[in-house]
Every structure is written in C-alpha cells, then in structure tokens.
Write a protein that holds these residues in place. Structure first.
Motif, PDB file in Angstrom:
ATOM      1  N   LEU A  80       0.829  -1.207   0.000  1.00  9.32           N
ATOM      2  CA  LEU A  80       0.000   0.000   0.000  1.00  9.32           C
ATOM      3  C   LEU A  80       0.863   1.257   0.000  1.00  9.32           C
ATOM      4  CD1 LEU A  80      -2.927  -0.978   2.368  1.00  9.32           C
ATOM      5  CD2 LEU A  80      -3.064  -0.503  -0.079  1.00  9.32           C
ATOM      6  N   LEU A  81       1.999   1.227   0.691  1.00  9.04           N
ATOM      7  CA  LEU A  81       2.919   2.365   0.644  1.00  9.04           C
ATOM      8  C   LEU A  81       3.422   2.597  -0.776  1.00  9.04           C
ATOM      9  CD1 LEU A  81       4.979   1.799   3.906  1.00  9.04           C
ATOM     10  CD2 LEU A  81       3.442   3.727   3.426  1.00  9.04           C
ATOM     11  N   ALA A  82       3.724   1.530  -1.496  1.00 11.42           N
ATOM     12  CA  ALA A  82       4.167   1.654  -2.886  1.00 11.42           C
ATOM     13  C   ALA A  82       3.047   2.234  -3.748  1.00 11.42           C
ATOM     14  CB  ALA A  82       4.620   0.295  -3.422  1.00 11.42           C
ATOM     15  N   GLU A  83       1.830   1.778  -3.523  1.00 14.57           N
ATOM     16  CA  GLU A  83       0.687   2.305  -4.269  1.00 14.57           C
ATOM     17  C   GLU A  83       0.478   3.794  -3.958  1.00 14.57           C
ATOM     18  OE1 GLU A  83      -4.079   1.462  -4.732  1.00 14.57           O
ATOM     19  OE2 GLU A  83      -2.784  -0.202  -4.147  1.00 14.57           O
ATOM     20  N   ALA A  84       0.630   4.140  -2.703  1.00 17.84           N
ATOM     21  CA  ALA A  84       0.502   5.547  -2.305  1.00 17.84           C
ATOM     22  C   ALA A  84       1.557   6.394  -3.012  1.00 17.84           C
ATOM     23  CB  ALA A  84       0.630   5.674  -0.786  1.00 17.84           C
ATOM     24  N   ALA A  85       2.776   5.885  -3.111  1.00 16.83           N
ATOM     25  CA  ALA A  85       3.854   6.620  -3.781  1.00 16.83           C
ATOM     26  C   ALA A  85       3.524   6.849  -5.255  1.00 16.83           C
ATOM     27  CB  ALA A  85       5.176   5.879  -3.625  1.00 16.83           C
ATOM     28  N   VAL A  86       2.973   5.831  -5.907  1.00 13.87           N
ATOM     29  CA  VAL A  86       2.582   5.968  -7.313  1.00 13.87           C
ATOM     30  C   VAL A  86       1.525   7.067  -7.463  1.00 13.87           C
ATOM     31  CG1 VAL A  86       1.390   4.798  -9.216  1.00 13.87           C
ATOM     32  CG2 VAL A  86       3.206   3.624  -7.965  1.00 13.87           C
ATOM     33  N   LYS A  87       0.651   7.176  -6.486  1.00 13.98           N
ATOM     34  CA  LYS A  87      -0.382   8.213  -6.504  1.00 13.98           C
ATOM     35  C   LYS A  87       0.176   9.587  -6.129  1.00 13.98           C
ATOM     36  CE  LYS A  87      -4.417   5.374  -5.552  1.00 13.98           C
ATOM     37  NZ  LYS A  87      -5.173   5.866  -6.709  1.00 13.98           N
ATOM     38  N   GLY A  88       1.438   9.626  -5.730  1.00 13.52           N
ATOM     39  CA  GLY A  88       2.061  10.883  -5.352  1.00 13.52           C
ATOM     40  C   GLY A  88       1.879  11.246  -3.891  1.00 13.52           C
ATOM     41  N   PHE A  89       1.401  10.303  -3.078  1.00 13.19           N
ATOM     42  CA  PHE A  89       1.199  10.551  -1.655  1.00 13.19           C
ATOM     43  C   PHE A  89       2.509  10.330  -0.918  1.00 13.19           C
ATOM     44  CE2 PHE A  89      -3.417   8.819  -2.140  1.00 13.19           C
ATOM     45  CZ  PHE A  89      -3.766   9.935  -2.884  1.00 13.19           C
ATOM     46  N   ASP A  90       2.802  11.220   0.006  1.00 15.14           N
ATOM     47  CA  ASP A  90       4.006  11.094   0.830  1.00 15.14           C
ATOM     48  C   ASP A  90       3.745  11.729   2.188  1.00 15.14           C
ATOM     49  OD1 ASP A  90       4.165  13.863   0.478  1.00 15.14           O
ATOM     50  OD2 ASP A  90       5.798  13.741  -0.976  1.00 15.14           O
ATOM     51  N   ALA A  91       4.793  11.965   2.945  1.00  9.60           N
ATOM     52  CA  ALA A  91       4.661  12.506   4.298  1.00  9.60           C
ATOM     53  C   ALA A  91       4.007  13.888   4.313  1.00  9.60           C
ATOM     54  CB  ALA A  91       6.028  12.574   4.965  1.00  9.60           C
ATOM     55  N   GLU A  92       4.000  14.576   3.193  1.00  3.09           N
ATOM     56  CA  GLU A  92       3.398  15.913   3.112  1.00  3.09           C
ATOM     57  C   GLU A  92       1.923  15.885   2.717  1.00  3.09           C
ATOM     58  OE1 GLU A  92       5.226  18.496   4.178  1.00  3.09           O
ATOM     59  OE2 GLU A  92       6.742  16.954   4.559  1.00  3.09           O
TER      60      GLU A  92
END
Length: 98
Positions: A21-33
């Motif tokens: 899910l973290l990898a999927e979030a990264a693909v969506k451009g989601f990060d700590a910000e």
C-alpha cells in the motif's frame, strides 16, 4: 487494538501488505506531506477502510514503521510488543518466527 493489529486488519481487508500500500501511495504521489484527509478518502473509496484504519496507515506513510513506545510492553488494549511495525505482511512475519 494495537497499532500492528490495525495494519494486520488493513492487510486482511485489502489483500495488500502495508508495504504494498505504501508503494501504491507513492505511485499516486502521496508522501509525508500529503494531508490525512486525502489518504483517508483514497483508502475509503478504493478499499472500504474506515477512518481509524486509514489513520493508522497514514501514520506509517507520514512517520515510517516506528511508533511511540507509549504502549509497548503494557497490558492494555493498545499494547504493541515493539516500536517497530511489520510492513511486509502477516505471512512474512510467520516465516520469521519459524
């Protein structure tokens, strides 16, 4: 429910490990910000997760796999055995114990 239990339930409900899910979030451009509401909406819409589970995941997205030692070693409902969360899934943890 312990922090790790939240992540385990997320895996059971989505079929994806927290790391996936973290990898999927990264693909969506989601990060700590990324704002929590954005992540909560994504997990609700795509996976049917409730706010509590989504916020547990958001904590990992924002802060990584380490949690406060506030509940570590306690006997309460929110007790976790370690400050390090397992992100590779329930099956990987079972293999580690063997």
């Amino acid at each position: 429910m312990s922090f790790q239990a939240y992540l385990d339930t997320i895996e059971t409900k989505t079929g994806k490990t927290p790391r996936e899910l973290l990898a999927e979030a990264a693909v969506k451009g989601f990060d700590a910000e990324t704002k929590a509401a954005v992540v909560v909406e994504w997990l609700r819409d795509d996976y049917g997760l409730g706010r509590g589970h989504a916020m547990a995941f958001f904590h990992v997205l924002k802060n990584g796999p380490t949690i406060s030692d506030k509940h570590v070693g306690t006997s309460g409902t929110h007790s976790d055995p370690s400050t390090e969360l397992h992100l590779d899934g329930i099956a990987a943890r079972s293999v580690d114990r063997a």
